[in-house]
Write a protein that holds these residues in place. Structure first.
Motif, PDB file in Angstrom:
ATOM      1  N   ASP A  25       0.840  -1.196   0.000  1.00 65.23           N
ATOM      2  CA  ASP A  25       0.000   0.000   0.000  1.00 65.23           C
ATOM      3  C   ASP A  25       0.874   1.244   0.000  1.00 65.23           C
ATOM      4  OD1 ASP A  25      -2.196  -1.581   0.037  1.00 65.23           O
ATOM      5  OD2 ASP A  25      -2.564  -1.395   2.196  1.00 65.23           O
ATOM      6  N   GLY A  26       0.564   2.185  -0.898  1.00 64.14           N
ATOM      7  CA  GLY A  26       1.358   3.406  -1.014  1.00 64.14           C
ATOM      8  C   GLY A  26       2.231   3.396  -2.256  1.00 64.14           C
ATOM      9  N   GLY A  27       2.286   2.261  -2.969  1.00 61.43           N
ATOM     10  CA  GLY A  27       2.994   2.241  -4.232  1.00 61.43           C
ATOM     11  C   GLY A  27       4.373   1.633  -4.180  1.00 61.43           C
ATOM     12  N   GLN A  78      11.123  15.206 -16.132  1.00 62.49           N
ATOM     13  CA  GLN A  78      10.870  15.191 -14.691  1.00 62.49           C
ATOM     14  C   GLN A  78      10.740  16.629 -14.210  1.00 62.49           C
ATOM     15  OE1 GLN A  78      10.861  12.611 -12.342  1.00 62.49           O
ATOM     16  NE2 GLN A  78      11.891  10.873 -13.279  1.00 62.49           N
ATOM     17  N   THR A  99       7.093  14.906  -8.715  1.00 56.66           N
ATOM     18  CA  THR A  99       5.954  15.434  -7.958  1.00 56.66           C
ATOM     19  C   THR A  99       5.636  14.469  -6.824  1.00 56.66           C
ATOM     20  OG1 THR A  99       4.299  14.271  -9.296  1.00 56.66           O
ATOM     21  CG2 THR A  99       5.039  16.431 -10.093  1.00 56.66           C
ATOM     22  N   PRO A 100       4.802  14.889  -5.859  1.00 58.09           N
ATOM     23  CA  PRO A 100       4.423  13.956  -4.783  1.00 58.09           C
ATOM     24  C   PRO A 100       3.793  12.676  -5.304  1.00 58.09           C
ATOM     25  CG  PRO A 100       3.871  16.196  -4.158  1.00 58.09           C
ATOM     26  CD  PRO A 100       4.315  16.264  -5.586  1.00 58.09           C
ATOM     27  N   ASP A 101       3.061  12.756  -6.408  1.00 60.64           N
ATOM     28  CA  ASP A 101       2.416  11.560  -6.960  1.00 60.64           C
ATOM     29  C   ASP A 101       3.370  10.749  -7.833  1.00 60.64           C
ATOM     30  OD1 ASP A 101       0.013  12.136  -5.723  1.00 60.64           O
ATOM     31  OD2 ASP A 101      -0.682  13.391  -7.388  1.00 60.64           O
ATOM     32  N   GLU A 102       4.300  11.428  -8.493  1.00 56.70           N
ATOM     33  CA  GLU A 102       5.271  10.756  -9.355  1.00 56.70           C
ATOM     34  C   GLU A 102       6.662  11.262  -8.988  1.00 56.70           C
ATOM     35  OE1 GLU A 102       4.107  11.542 -13.339  1.00 56.70           O
ATOM     36  OE2 GLU A 102       2.380  10.202 -13.289  1.00 56.70           O
ATOM     37  N   ALA A 103       7.180  10.751  -7.883  1.00 56.92           N
ATOM     38  CA  ALA A 103       8.447  11.245  -7.356  1.00 56.92           C
ATOM     39  C   ALA A 103       9.627  10.751  -8.178  1.00 56.92           C
ATOM     40  CB  ALA A 103       8.611  10.789  -5.906  1.00 56.92           C
TER      41      ALA A 103
END
Length: 276
Positions: A25-27, A78, A99-103
């Motif tokens: 969970d969390g990726g 990026q 980004t927070p979603d795609e660090a």
């Protein structure tokens, strides 16, 4: 029957053969592998690297700005972010921050640390330091093109100011008072110590300086103090409004960075470190 080491070897081979990523969970993704397994990157054997990463360090604002612009134009895919440490007069741009979603990995960076100019270093090295007449006179001679000397409201030539410093002397006068009455006696003593010069003695110096590359010229006021408790005068220069002026340099640094690279990456005041 298999011994203990053989069983461990069989177990390790089974784990390697069945290794598959497990989503959390969390990726996050993990893989179960035995302790004896060592991961090896094949990148060094490939014609190209897996992705661009590096760490530029420079003291040149101009080269830093050019690098950020050129790197930004490369469109590495990026999102970048810039961080300004005003206390250290430094800035770091992370090109693969994401980004927070795609660090991103955050390992492609450019760091600027401004180097103080020789003149600014000279000022910082002498402020508040106890100096002899000779030492101060020689320092004034070395930096004469940067200095305006004053005596109150009067402007002195640097040659006259240096001469006044060199010809300074300590003058001491003493006064003794005594009074006697029928039932009492009173005595007092007072010493008056004064520093004088055969010529006009400067009271302050205006030091013209560009503190760091890319910043504008500033005038630093150095107030002259004379300590007369010794046989020879002890001289000190005090930077008037030092803290406020240093803060002004930091504010100007941010404004210059905004002009130079603010159009390429968003800038934030502070320092940044990637979390684990």
């Amino acid at each position: 029957m298999f011994d203990k080491e053989t069983l461990r070897h069989i177990e390790a081979q089974a784990l390697i053969a069945a290794a598959k990523p497990i989503s959390i969970d969390g990726g996050s993704n993990v893989v179960v592998l035995p302790d004896s397994v060592t991961m090896h990157s094949m990148e060094k054997y490939q014609p190209m690297r897996d992705r661009f990463r590096g760490n530029l360090k420079t003291q040149s604002l101009r080269d830093f700005s050019k690098y950020v612009e050129r790197h930004n134009d490369a469109d590495l895919g990026q999102e970048a972010g810039g961080f300004i440490d005003q206390d250290a007069m430094s800035a770091t741009v992370i090109f693969n921050l994401g980004t927070p979603d795609e660090a991103g990995h955050g390992d492609d960076r450019a760091t600027l640390t401004l180097k103080p100019s020789a003149a600014y270093t000279a000022v910082q090295s002498i402020v508040g330091k106890a100096l002899s007449q000779q030492a101060l006179a020689e320092w004034l001679e070395d930096w004469a093109p940067n200095i305006i000397a004053t005596a109150g409201d009067e402007t002195l030539t640097i040659a006259a100011a240096i001469s006044g410093i060199r010809k300074m002397t300590i003058k001491a006068t003493s006064q003794r008072d005594s009074s006697v009455g029928d039932f009492s006696a009173n005595r007092s003593a007072m010493d008056d110590i004064e520093a004088k010069s055969q010529e006009t003695l400067p009271t302050a110096f205006l030091f013209q300086v560009v503190p760091f590359e890319g910043l504008g010229a500033s005038s630093i006021t150095l107030r002259l103090s004379v300590i007369t408790g010794e046989a020879q005068p002890v001289l000190k220069l005090r930077w008037v409004g030092e803290e406020a002026q240093r803060e002004g340099f930091a504010i100007e640094f941010k404004q210059v960075l905004e002009q130079e690279v603010g159009g390429f990456v968003p800038l934030t005041i502070g320092t940044f470190a990637l979390g684990n």
